[in-house]
Design a protein around this motif. Sequence first.
Motif: not given
Length: 472
Positions: A318-319, A324-326, A349-353, A380-381
């Motif tokens: 994901c990204e 950008g990308a994991l 990134p913020t698109s997955i937990s 993420p920070f």
Amino acid sequence: MEASLVASKIDEYLACHWEDIVADIDTLVRIPSIEDLSQAAENAPFGPGPRESLSAALAMADAMGFDTYDAKGYIGYADLPGESEGQIGIIGHTDVVPAGPGWTVEPYQVTRKDGYLLGRGVIDDKGPSVVALHALKFWKDLQDDGLAPRFPYTVRFLFGANEENGMADVAYYREHYADPLFLFTPDAEFPVCYGEKGLYDGFVSMPCSETGRIVKLEGGVASNAVPGEAYAIVRADASKLPAAASLTMEEAGEGLVRIDASGKSAHASTPESGVSAIGLIVDYLLAHDVCDDTERAFLQFEQRLIAHTDGSGLGVACEDEHFGALTAVGGTIRTEEGCFVQSIDIRFPTSISAAQLTERIRLAVEEAGATYREGRQEEPFLMDPNSPVIQALLSAYNEATGEQAEAFTMGGGTYARHFSNAASFGPEKSWEEVPAWVGSMHGPDEGVSEQLLKDAFRIYALTLGKLMELSF
């Protein structure tokens, strides 16, 4: 104090003290400050190496005239008192990862070669910490000489002792002390990083097959690095195993062969720049059928993990717009108590937990007949890239270099993520080419150019002046 005079004084300090800076870096590099919890003791919670290095850093700061304090060996600090108790913080770390194999110079001393310093910690993070400490001493000297006023804020330089193995030093500090108003760490890349990916790791365990071909599988020195070296001991006839690039084979006893692989180490945040030695062995064992059916299922899982550094082999690719990308890395593998144990390091990134990562990885692991245990999970920070503090750091960088750089995010995890208002701030410049014999952080022959550290000194000295102009 006028900018031109500050710049002149910075150059003067460097001319007078550069050899002192190199000597101070060497003092710390000579200490193998690797975590050893088996020898942890009172006032040495991370073992004797980190304890010795922390003591040396505090002694260095004390000799410079700073007020120093040792917080039971977890962390230490040196203060330059200001007009108020409000603090601007700087934090570096004096612990390191193990040297590992592949060095051409002594890891635990500074070797100077063609304008570079080589040694474990010269870039991560003993060298940058010493440079930043001297940048603070630069201002102290000006104040002592009556050439600069007392700062409006106290500057606290924190010396960590557990950055490479969980950051329990910062956890202890934040439990007992208030956060600085703002803090930066010289443990990343320039120009300035305002966000760090989420950090996630776990461990895959696969029982060794009693009737299998693989007796032992070992590789990597740190879970947060692409492994540069690995080996396997297998049941086979050495004369019937074909040669392969980056692999060497030799008899290891009756009916046994040892296969050694040489890859290229790289930090887990930039795995695309490395070559996994574990992956080289896995690919070879599969290609030449040196495994039974149970081992093959595990090796195929290994291949999916290692060959796809974007996590697609685990179903977690994901990204997002910020990061950008994991990235995903299989950093170490060990043969322990009848099991192969593989570590996994993911920067997300913020698109997955973290919970989603666990769910998907566990499914992939169980399909291979293995078991899974998750480790750390840190979200993420992110800071506002347009905030006054980020812009102050960026302004100092651009002023010192003549560039027009922009703030960025990264996949590495630094101390910054553990504070309420912080950033990671150099001194690496990944875009600059270095000689092939200069190694990366966490790798053999870890090196840094002396000019880069001199530039970092200028940047940190300017930064302290700019931060003192802000209202907190």
